[in-house]
Design a protein around this motif. Structure first.
Motif, mmCIF file in Angstrom:
data_model
loop_
_atom_site.group_PDB
_atom_site.id
_atom_site.type_symbol
_atom_site.label_atom_id
_atom_site.label_comp_id
_atom_site.label_asym_id
_atom_site.label_seq_id
_atom_site.Cartn_x
_atom_site.Cartn_y
_atom_site.Cartn_z
ATOM 1 N N HIS A 58 -0.516 -0.218 -11.666
ATOM 2 C CA HIS A 58 -0.392 -1.927 -11.881
ATOM 3 C C HIS A 58 -1.860 -2.523 -12.108
ATOM 4 O O HIS A 58 -2.050 -3.470 -11.708
ATOM 5 C CB HIS A 58 0.324 -2.170 -10.803
ATOM 6 N N GLY A 59 -2.885 -1.712 -12.579
ATOM 7 C CA GLY A 59 -4.222 -2.097 -12.780
ATOM 8 C C GLY A 59 -5.040 -2.236 -11.456
ATOM 9 O O GLY A 59 -5.978 -2.735 -11.553
ATOM 10 N N ARG A 60 -4.523 -1.572 -10.542
ATOM 11 C CA ARG A 60 -5.222 -1.681 -9.123
ATOM 12 C C ARG A 60 -6.408 -0.704 -9.049
ATOM 13 O O ARG A 60 -6.125 0.489 -8.996
ATOM 14 C CB ARG A 60 -4.272 -1.530 -7.713
ATOM 15 N N GLN A 61 -7.790 -1.089 -8.936
ATOM 16 C CA GLN A 61 -8.562 -0.160 -8.876
ATOM 17 C C GLN A 61 -8.476 0.762 -7.922
ATOM 18 O O GLN A 61 -8.791 2.087 -8.055
ATOM 19 C CB GLN A 61 -10.089 -0.863 -9.114
ATOM 20 N N HIS A 62 -8.500 0.349 -6.666
ATOM 21 C CA HIS A 62 -8.214 1.330 -5.488
ATOM 22 C C HIS A 62 -7.177 2.298 -5.583
ATOM 23 O O HIS A 62 -7.450 3.604 -5.427
ATOM 24 C CB HIS A 62 -8.045 0.429 -4.324
ATOM 25 N N THR A 63 -6.185 1.816 -6.194
ATOM 26 C CA THR A 63 -4.937 2.967 -6.331
ATOM 27 C C THR A 63 -5.524 3.858 -7.585
ATOM 28 O O THR A 63 -5.065 5.083 -7.159
ATOM 29 C CB THR A 63 -3.767 2.220 -6.780
ATOM 30 N N ALA A 64 -5.969 3.299 -8.637
ATOM 31 C CA ALA A 64 -6.339 4.260 -9.602
ATOM 32 C C ALA A 64 -7.266 5.377 -9.277
ATOM 33 O O ALA A 64 -7.581 6.609 -9.502
ATOM 34 C CB ALA A 64 -6.774 3.524 -10.644
ATOM 35 N N THR A 65 -8.269 4.959 -8.150
ATOM 36 C CA THR A 65 -9.242 5.770 -7.657
ATOM 37 C C THR A 65 -8.671 6.955 -6.893
ATOM 38 O O THR A 65 -9.282 8.009 -6.861
ATOM 39 C CB THR A 65 -10.168 5.009 -6.746
ATOM 40 N N MET A 66 -7.544 6.603 -6.185
ATOM 41 C CA MET A 66 -7.086 7.582 -5.385
ATOM 42 C C MET A 66 -6.268 8.594 -6.175
ATOM 43 O O MET A 66 -5.967 9.695 -5.575
ATOM 44 C CB MET A 66 -5.951 7.017 -4.474
ATOM 45 N N LEU A 67 -6.088 8.599 -7.561
ATOM 46 C CA LEU A 67 -5.455 9.627 -8.385
ATOM 47 C C LEU A 67 -6.496 10.889 -8.230
ATOM 48 O O LEU A 67 -6.027 11.981 -8.453
ATOM 49 C CB LEU A 67 -5.352 9.083 -9.887
ATOM 50 N N GLY A 68 -7.959 10.385 -8.331
ATOM 51 C CA GLY A 68 -8.616 11.258 -8.204
ATOM 52 C C GLY A 68 -8.629 12.760 -9.409
ATOM 53 O O GLY A 68 -8.503 12.243 -10.648
ATOM 54 N N GLY A 96 0.707 -1.241 -0.034
ATOM 55 C CA GLY A 96 -0.102 0.200 -0.084
ATOM 56 C C GLY A 96 0.701 1.085 -0.050
ATOM 57 O O GLY A 96 0.342 2.301 0.531
ATOM 58 N N LYS A 97 1.905 1.086 -0.491
ATOM 59 C CA LYS A 97 3.108 2.168 -0.493
ATOM 60 C C LYS A 97 2.500 3.464 -1.457
ATOM 61 O O LYS A 97 2.236 4.665 -1.220
ATOM 62 C CB LYS A 97 4.169 2.154 -1.073
ATOM 63 N N THR A 98 2.183 3.071 -2.866
ATOM 64 C CA THR A 98 1.571 4.013 -3.755
ATOM 65 C C THR A 98 -0.072 4.568 -3.322
ATOM 66 O O THR A 98 -0.002 5.801 -3.353
ATOM 67 C CB THR A 98 1.293 3.373 -4.988
ATOM 68 N N TYR A 99 -0.576 3.711 -2.692
ATOM 69 C CA TYR A 99 -1.842 4.181 -1.915
ATOM 70 C C TYR A 99 -1.696 5.237 -0.867
ATOM 71 O O TYR A 99 -2.515 6.365 -0.793
ATOM 72 C CB TYR A 99 -3.123 2.988 -1.457
ATOM 73 N N ALA A 100 -0.797 4.805 0.082
ATOM 74 C CA ALA A 100 -0.573 5.960 1.113
ATOM 75 C C ALA A 100 0.181 7.339 0.628
ATOM 76 O O ALA A 100 -0.374 8.155 1.030
ATOM 77 C CB ALA A 100 0.373 5.270 2.094
ATOM 78 N N MET A 101 0.891 7.353 -0.426
ATOM 79 C CA MET A 101 1.485 8.348 -0.851
ATOM 80 C C MET A 101 0.385 8.974 -1.542
ATOM 81 O O MET A 101 0.306 10.390 -1.490
ATOM 82 C CB MET A 101 2.314 8.021 -2.082
ATOM 83 N N LEU A 102 -0.652 8.447 -2.234
ATOM 84 C CA LEU A 102 -1.580 9.399 -3.061
ATOM 85 C C LEU A 102 -2.638 9.796 -1.844
ATOM 86 O O LEU A 102 -3.207 11.068 -2.326
ATOM 87 C CB LEU A 102 -2.302 8.392 -4.010
ATOM 88 N N ALA A 150 -1.740 -10.839 5.885
ATOM 89 C CA ALA A 150 -2.716 -10.179 5.356
ATOM 90 C C ALA A 150 -2.299 -9.537 3.904
ATOM 91 O O ALA A 150 -3.264 -9.520 2.893
ATOM 92 C CB ALA A 150 -2.768 -8.707 5.990
ATOM 93 N N LEU A 151 -1.014 -9.575 3.649
ATOM 94 C CA LEU A 151 -0.652 -9.283 2.222
ATOM 95 C C LEU A 151 -0.743 -10.413 1.308
ATOM 96 O O LEU A 151 -1.210 -10.388 0.146
ATOM 97 C CB LEU A 151 0.902 -8.983 2.300
ATOM 98 N N ARG A 152 -0.619 -11.572 1.717
ATOM 99 C CA ARG A 152 -1.009 -12.896 0.982
ATOM 100 C C ARG A 152 -2.622 -12.914 0.561
ATOM 101 O O ARG A 152 -3.028 -13.479 -0.387
ATOM 102 C CB ARG A 152 -0.850 -14.183 1.589
ATOM 103 N N ARG A 153 -3.413 -12.712 1.719
ATOM 104 C CA ARG A 153 -4.820 -12.537 1.389
ATOM 105 C C ARG A 153 -5.219 -11.423 0.364
ATOM 106 O O ARG A 153 -6.005 -11.453 -0.670
ATOM 107 C CB ARG A 153 -5.528 -12.097 2.790
ATOM 108 N N ARG A 154 -4.602 -10.125 0.270
ATOM 109 C CA ARG A 154 -4.819 -9.187 -0.699
ATOM 110 C C ARG A 154 -4.406 -9.866 -1.929
ATOM 111 O O ARG A 154 -5.005 -9.484 -2.886
ATOM 112 C CB ARG A 154 -3.720 -8.052 -0.615
ATOM 113 N N MET A 155 -3.241 -10.576 -2.026
ATOM 114 C CA MET A 155 -2.855 -10.989 -3.397
ATOM 115 C C MET A 155 -3.948 -12.252 -3.899
ATOM 116 O O MET A 155 -4.246 -12.316 -5.045
ATOM 117 C CB MET A 155 -1.337 -11.706 -2.971
ATOM 118 N N ALA A 156 -4.555 -12.908 -2.879
ATOM 119 C CA ALA A 156 -5.372 -14.053 -3.152
ATOM 120 C C ALA A 156 -6.837 -13.307 -3.757
ATOM 121 O O ALA A 156 -7.308 -13.811 -4.607
ATOM 122 C CB ALA A 156 -5.818 -15.046 -2.072
#
Length: 849
Positions: free
Chosen positions: A44-54, A17-23, A167-173
């Motif tokens: 990287h195609g992650r919807q939540h990260t793309a949404t944070m671009l706003g 969640g580095k990019t998410y926290a940065m945004l 938790a990271l592996r759950r995010r991956m799965a």
């Protein structure tokens, strides 16, 4: 213009969640009215990260062509021209496309900071230069993209974005990190629980060191001398005496009681540079400290307690370990000693006074060498015996001088004798001069009676001053000689250390430097046999000793065959031949002998590691093979057996179509089994180094169709583009076909049905290059080397996708033929495998005239 500030979000692995926290931080600053732009962010195609671009403004990227493909990079000039207050630049360790202004993105960030622009960025711990090799050992993957640690340490803020491995592996799965087709491979390889736990610990420890630096800097700026117990730090004080090892082990036990505690050893050397401790003892104790995970330090100081406490407070120590005083009780009546004084002045630092065998036994007085040479002392006595009478005769010829003048001239003579011969000749001159002054120049003359009290006082002062001056001159001469000796010893130690560092093999380099330094004929390191240890009668036998290292002519084979033998421990002895060393030289040689033992131990550990490495690799391969073949051998066997059993059954009547289908299934299963067995055999031959190779010139236009034919109908969709004028390659035809079959089969496995693989070929710089291009999901660059590892199913890796030998075997076969296989990213998505083989040498014969 003030320099911009850098804020970095540090993570242990991709997806935390580095990019998410940065945004999030960028959105907060934009909401406060700060001028924020996005220079480069990779979602990287992650919807939540793309949404944070706003609605944050994004500076258009720059498109660059490289090897026929288009890539996008941050447009540095556009960001500089825009001049925002804050620029968001993702992936600090990213390598720019060749042709960019800077090779690395962190260099782009440095230019933005120099322009006064604040930057928000991200980096993973595996990209830090200092831990790159550690990450490679943990994950088996070497990170090519790195950033120097000083760049990250110089950031004004470093924020850790943390997440537990589970938790990271759950995010991956759940598909929140990679695309679904990459999830299983990632979970079974890089994102194993053990890998993530180790990477998380690395990130935490690195950030803890960064915070520790900031704390030290703050305490220094604010002038805070008091200890802040943020982390346990145990300091052990070493005097160079025999009790040092006891103190070090006790301090190590104290440090071990606190998780993450630091162990530091310090020796306070005399500030005048004179030797006050045994260098051999200090060398051995330094090795012991470092073997226990501590660090060794040396400071200068005349006041030992003050120097110790200054060092302890400087490193923010919480505990100080000292040895009980070695001085006797009578000596302690006149001075409290270092331990008592340090305890009284320690303040918030806990002091441990550790008893030992030498406590209270007193210090053994060291032999004090003569300050001046024997020749100078004899010359001083001669001047005292002859010079004083001559001075008397001279003064008798000068009747106008007073007694005061006579005393001053005699005092000058005594000082001259002291300068030449030292204290004892000066003492003789002072006593003789006082008698001559009394007899010839003090009333009543020619008697030893002194009539006036002033004359008696003058003579007494003369004797006292003469003795004092003589003593000062003698001490100064002794200190000068000791300082010169200490400087020579220091130069010798520095020369030996430099020789060890420059040598390819530390032990021979150390022995050769030792031989040259003392002008010896030969130096040997001898080791006592196991059966002779602890048996003095056996130790005298020549065959009981083994020469483990030697330099020079006719090196000694036993301790008795050399002039000087320096034991290092119960089994190792350094023997010197050529001349007998002085006692003062032996102390330095003992320090060198301790270093020789360390070098010998390091060489043996390196040899053991080199011997164990292939054994461990073979053991891992055998373990993986047993885990893998259970599935890969059983599957085709089961399919073939089921098909044959069905055909032989008399209970069911199969029509011609069903019969052909069953036969085809059996054939495909047996072909798969045959390829698997062939791969296993070839891999075994490669590992054993007995693979037979018959190289010849072969055209790829002939080799590629044969490989496609072996793959059968699935390979009919593969597009090929091989130039007719392509030069032939030098390779073994059979092995080349095996390589092509494995590479193309891998491309077919991952290519979409509507985008089959493409095979192209070209020639460049004496090599023939064949590219197998697929449009599949591709592989992250940091995983490229991982796909060439055989038997990729250890621990929690996937066990359902084949034995994993194809690419590993292909690379091994290609390298055996003098070629190579390297992966590249397919422009637009996918993976390209590039097979390079040496081009066949073409010869042309001109007709003879």
């Amino acid at each position: 213009m003030p320099r911009g500030e850098l804020r970095i979000y540090l993570g242990a692995a991709p997806g935390v969640g580095k990019t998410y926290a940065m945004l999030e931080e960028a959105q907060r600053r934009a909401a406060r009215g700060t001028d924020v732009v996005i220079g480069f962010v990779e979602t990287h195609g992650r919807q939540h990260t793309a949404t944070m671009l706003g609605d944050i403004e994004q500076v258009p990227r720059r498109t660059m062509d490289y090897r026929g493909a288009e890539f996008t990079e941050m447009d540095l000039d556009a960001v500089l021209a825009r001049r925002p207050e804050v620029a968001v630049v993702d992936e600090l360790a990213h390598s720019n496309v060749p042709g960019s202004r800077h090779d690395k993105r962190w260099q782009d960030v440095q230019e933005l900071l120099d322009a006064g622009i604040d930057v928000l960025s991200t980096v993973n711990v595996q990209h830090l230069e200092s831990v790159n090799d550690v990450v490679a050992q943990i994950t088996g993957t070497t990170q090519r993209e790195t950033v120097p640690d000083e760049i990250v340490r110089a950031a004004e803020q470093v924020e850790l974005v943390d997440m537990t491995p589970e938790a990271l592996r759950r995010r991956m799965a759940h598909g929140n990190i990679y695309r679904p087709d990459k999830i299983d491979a990632a979970l079974g390889n890089y994102f194993r629980v053990g890998n993530l736990t180790a990477l998380r610990e690395l990130a935490l420890l690195w950030l803890a060191d960064k915070v520790d630096e900031q704390l030290d800097r703050y305490r220094s700026q604010q002038g805070i001398a008091a200890t802040w117990e943020a982390r346990e730090r145990v300091v052990v004080a070493l005097t160079g005496g025999p009790e040092g090892e006891t103190l070090i082990r006790r301090a190590a036990r104290v440090a071990a009681r606190s998780k993450g505690a630091d162990l530091l050893a310090v020796h306070v050397a005399r500030s005048d540079g004179l030797a006050g401790a045994d260098p051999a003892q200090l060398a051995r104790q330094r090795v012991l400290v470092e073997s226990l995970g501590g660090t060794y330090h040396q400071v200068l100081g005349t006041d030992v307690p003050a120097a110790l406490l200054d060092f302890a407070q400087g490193v923010n120590a919480t505990q100080l370990v000292l040895g009980a005083s070695r001085r006797g009780r009578f000596a302690q009546l006149f001075a409290r000693g270092v331990g008592v004084t340090t305890t009284a002045l320690s303040g918030s630092i806990d002091v441990h006074l550790v008893t030992h065998k030498q406590a209270g036994k007193g210090r053994r007085a060291a032999a004090v060498p003569a300050a001046l040479s024997r020749r100078r002392r004899l010359l001083g006595f001669a001047l005292a015996v002859v010079g004083m009478p001559l001075l008397t005769l001279l003064l008798r010829t000068l009747p106008d001088l007073t007694l005061t003048n006579d005393i001053l001239l005699f005092l000058a003579g005594v000082v001259g004798v002291a300068l030449v011969g030292g204290v004892w000749p000066a003492l003789v001159a002072a006593l003789g001069g006082s008698l001559l002054l009394n007899w010839f120049f003090t009333p009543p003359y020619r008697t030893l009676t002194i009539a006036e009290a002033d004359n008696l006082l003058a003579l007494a002062v003369f004797v006292a001053v003469a003795l004092a001056v003589s003593w000062v001159v003698d001490v100064a001469a002794r200190r000068t000689r000791e300082a010169a000796r200490a400087a020579a010893d220091a130069q010798t130690l520095a020369a030996v250390a430099g020789g060890v560092l420059r040598g390819e093999r530390p032990l021979p380099a150390l022995l050769e430097q030792l031989r040259e330094t003392f002008g010896l004929r030969a130096v040997s390191v001898l080791e006592l046999a196991e059966d002779a240890s602890g048996r003095p009668e056996r130790a005298r036998e020549e065959h009981a000793w083994c020469v483990v290292a030697s330099v020079g002519d006719q090196p000694p084979c036993t301790p008795e065959s050399g002039e000087t033998a320096v034991p290092v421990d119960d089994r190792i002895t350094v023997v010197l031949c050529g001349r007998r060393l002085e006692a003062s030289d032996r102390r330095i040689v003992e320090a060198f002998a301790a270093q020789a033992a360390v070098a010998l131990r390091q060489e043996r550990l390196a040899e053991e590691a080199a011997t164990a490495r292939p054994l461990a690799a073979a053991d891992r391969m055998r373990t993986a093979l047993l885990a893998a073949v259970s599935h890969d051998l059983r599957t085709p066997l089961a399919s073939a057996k089921a098909a044959v059993t069905s055909l032989r059954s008399h209970d069911i009547e199969f029509d011609e179509h069903d019969r052909e289908e069953l036969l085809e299934t059996a054939e495909e299963s047996l072909d798969r089994l045959a390829r698997l067995v062939a791969n296993l055999l070839d891999m075994s031959r490669l590992q054993a180094g007995v693979l037979g190779i018959t190289e010849t010139a072969i055209g790829l236009e002939d080799a590629v169709p044969l490989a496609l034919d072996e793959l059968g109908p699935p390979a009919a969709t593969v597009d090929t583009d091989i130039p007719a004028d392509l030069p032939a390659a030098t390779a073994d035809p059979g092995l080349l076909e095996r390589v092509l079959v494995n590479i193309v089969a891998n491309a077919l496995r991952y290519s979409p049905p509507d985008q089959p693989p493409t095979i192209t070929a070209s020639a460049h710089a004496g090599q023939v290059e064949l590219r197998v291009i697929d449009r599949g999901p591709g592989i992250p660059e940091d995983q490229w080397e991982h796909v060439f590892l055989p038997f990729q199913r250890l621990g929690d890796r996937d066990n359902q996708t084949g034995v994993g030998l194809g690419l590993a075997l292909s690379r091994g076969l290609a390298e055996a033929m003098g070629g190579s296989i390297t992966p590249e990213t397919t422009p637009g998505g996918g993976l390209t495998m590039v097979l390079r083989l040496p081009a066949a040498q073409t010869t042309s014969e001109e007709p003879q005239e």
